[in-house]
Scaffold this motif. Structure first.
Motif, PDB file in Angstrom:
ATOM      1  N   UNK A 113       0.794  -1.239   0.000  1.00  0.00           N
ATOM      2  CA  UNK A 113       0.000   0.000   0.000  1.00  0.00           C
ATOM      3  C   UNK A 113       0.823   1.284   0.000  1.00  0.00           C
ATOM      4  N   UNK A 114       2.091   1.177  -0.358  1.00  0.00           N
ATOM      5  CA  UNK A 114       2.896   2.377  -0.602  1.00  0.00           C
ATOM      6  C   UNK A 114       3.162   2.474  -2.095  1.00  0.00           C
ATOM      7  N   UNK A 115       3.385   3.685  -2.599  1.00  0.00           N
ATOM      8  CA  UNK A 115       3.818   3.773  -3.987  1.00  0.00           C
ATOM      9  C   UNK A 115       5.301   3.418  -4.050  1.00  0.00           C
ATOM     10  N   UNK A 116       5.725   2.932  -5.200  1.00  0.00           N
ATOM     11  CA  UNK A 116       7.130   2.566  -5.350  1.00  0.00           C
ATOM     12  C   UNK A 116       8.032   3.784  -5.157  1.00  0.00           C
ATOM     13  N   UNK A 117       7.555   4.967  -5.568  1.00  0.00           N
ATOM     14  CA  UNK A 117       8.384   6.165  -5.430  1.00  0.00           C
ATOM     15  C   UNK A 117       8.507   6.617  -3.980  1.00  0.00           C
ATOM     16  N   UNK A 118       7.492   6.364  -3.178  1.00  0.00           N
ATOM     17  CA  UNK A 118       7.626   6.665  -1.750  1.00  0.00           C
ATOM     18  C   UNK A 118       8.699   5.769  -1.127  1.00  0.00           C
ATOM     19  N   UNK A 119       8.796   4.547  -1.595  1.00  0.00           N
ATOM     20  CA  UNK A 119       9.848   3.646  -1.113  1.00  0.00           C
ATOM     21  C   UNK A 119      11.216   4.143  -1.573  1.00  0.00           C
ATOM     22  N   UNK A 123      14.715   5.527   0.458  1.00  0.00           N
ATOM     23  CA  UNK A 123      16.072   5.048   0.203  1.00  0.00           C
ATOM     24  C   UNK A 123      17.041   6.206  -0.041  1.00  0.00           C
ATOM     25  N   UNK A 124      16.512   7.369  -0.409  1.00  0.00           N
ATOM     26  CA  UNK A 124      17.348   8.531  -0.740  1.00  0.00           C
ATOM     27  C   UNK A 124      16.903   9.723   0.098  1.00  0.00           C
ATOM     28  N   UNK A 125      17.100   9.662   1.412  1.00  0.00           N
ATOM     29  CA  UNK A 125      16.601  10.726   2.292  1.00  0.00           C
ATOM     30  C   UNK A 125      17.155  12.090   1.910  1.00  0.00           C
ATOM     31  N   UNK A 126      16.247  13.066   1.860  1.00  0.00           N
ATOM     32  CA  UNK A 126      16.656  14.429   1.525  1.00  0.00           C
ATOM     33  C   UNK A 126      16.531  14.764   0.056  1.00  0.00           C
ATOM     34  N   UNK A 127      16.340  13.753  -0.787  1.00  0.00           N
ATOM     35  CA  UNK A 127      16.227  14.006  -2.226  1.00  0.00           C
ATOM     36  C   UNK A 127      14.910  14.696  -2.538  1.00  0.00           C
ATOM     37  N   UNK A 128      14.934  15.534  -3.556  1.00  0.00           N
ATOM     38  CA  UNK A 128      13.723  16.175  -4.072  1.00  0.00           C
ATOM     39  C   UNK A 128      13.200  15.248  -5.172  1.00  0.00           C
ATOM     40  N   UNK A 184       2.330  10.572  -3.981  1.00  0.00           N
ATOM     41  CA  UNK A 184       1.456   9.475  -3.578  1.00  0.00           C
ATOM     42  C   UNK A 184       0.341   9.251  -4.594  1.00  0.00           C
ATOM     43  N   UNK A 185      -0.408  10.308  -4.924  1.00  0.00           N
ATOM     44  CA  UNK A 185      -1.566  10.147  -5.810  1.00  0.00           C
ATOM     45  C   UNK A 185      -1.148   9.969  -7.268  1.00  0.00           C
ATOM     46  N   UNK A 186      -0.309  10.872  -7.766  1.00  0.00           N
ATOM     47  CA  UNK A 186       0.141  10.769  -9.150  1.00  0.00           C
ATOM     48  C   UNK A 186       1.024   9.567  -9.374  1.00  0.00           C
TER      49      UNK A 186
END
Length: 209
Positions: A113-119, A123-128, A184-186
């Motif tokens: 129930x997470x998007x792959x991009x949230x994961x 993995x890349x804390x601080x990244x935009x 999350x949505x997009x």
């Protein structure tokens, strides 16, 4: 702009060629080291170079172009604070992607129930982080001519300025970026198994009111 790729497979070379055609520079990196990329770089031309993962990460925009299984190791060891990172992965579980309906369903279920991009963002804390590029097979955009179809690449993200820069970058190539909203949505709409994944759309016109 200077665009760094973490990964040097079909996505990196295809998108890289579109970017070079638009006047940008690209830096390819691979776990095999820069020397192993000499042939790819020569084929792409003088606007392409091979570098380390760190050198790719120091570019204006960084595109994660690895297999999903390789993403944790690929992102490790970099200070991502403030860097624009484009998630170009598809979350196929296992070393060899299973593109069958059952395989895709199992991969999506494993995201819990997470998007792959949230994961990827975790993995890349601080990244935009911006999700883009992965919504279609690269074979669909192999026309690199100025007359190529205005194929749509979706863009999602929570950092407005980072997302705007990625939109500008994609549009500069003659492809067309469409903003789907938040990560999350997009991201859920365009990621593997989403309703806009593996759908080929060409932009025709926009009515401005």
């Amino acid at each position: 702009m200077k665009i760094g790729f973490i990964g040097a497979g079909r996505m990196a070379t295809t998108i890289g060629r579109h970017l070079i055609g638009a006047g940008h520079e690209v830096v390819l990196s691979s776990s095999r080291g820069p020397e192993a990329l000499a042939g790819l770089v020569a084929d792409l031309g003088p606007a392409a170079s091979a570098g380390s993962k760190q050198q790719a990460a120091e570019c204006d925009v960084v595109i994660l172009a690895t297999n999903w299984a390789d993403a944790p190791e690929a992102l490790k060891g970099i200070d991502w604070s403030g860097r624009i990172l484009v998630d170009g992965t598809n979350a196929h579980m296992g070393e060899k992607p299973d593109v069958s309906a059952g395989g895709v369903a199992r991969s999506v279920a494993a995201l819990e129930n997470r998007t792959s991009s949230e994961i990827v963002a975790a993995m890349a804390p601080g990244a935009r982080l911006v999700k883009s590029i992965s919504n279609m097979p690269m074979a669909w955009i192999q026309d690199f001519s100025p007359q190529k179809p205005k194929t749509v690449l979706f863009v999602s993200g929570d950092d407005r300025d980072a997302k705007a820069l990625v939109v500008e970058l994609i549009d500069s190539t003659g492809l067309v970026a469409l903003d789907l909203g938040s990560l999350a949505d997009g991201g859920a709409m365009q990621q593997l198994g989403g309703p806009l994944s593996a759908v080929e759309l060409h932009f025709v016109r926009r009515i401005v009111r």
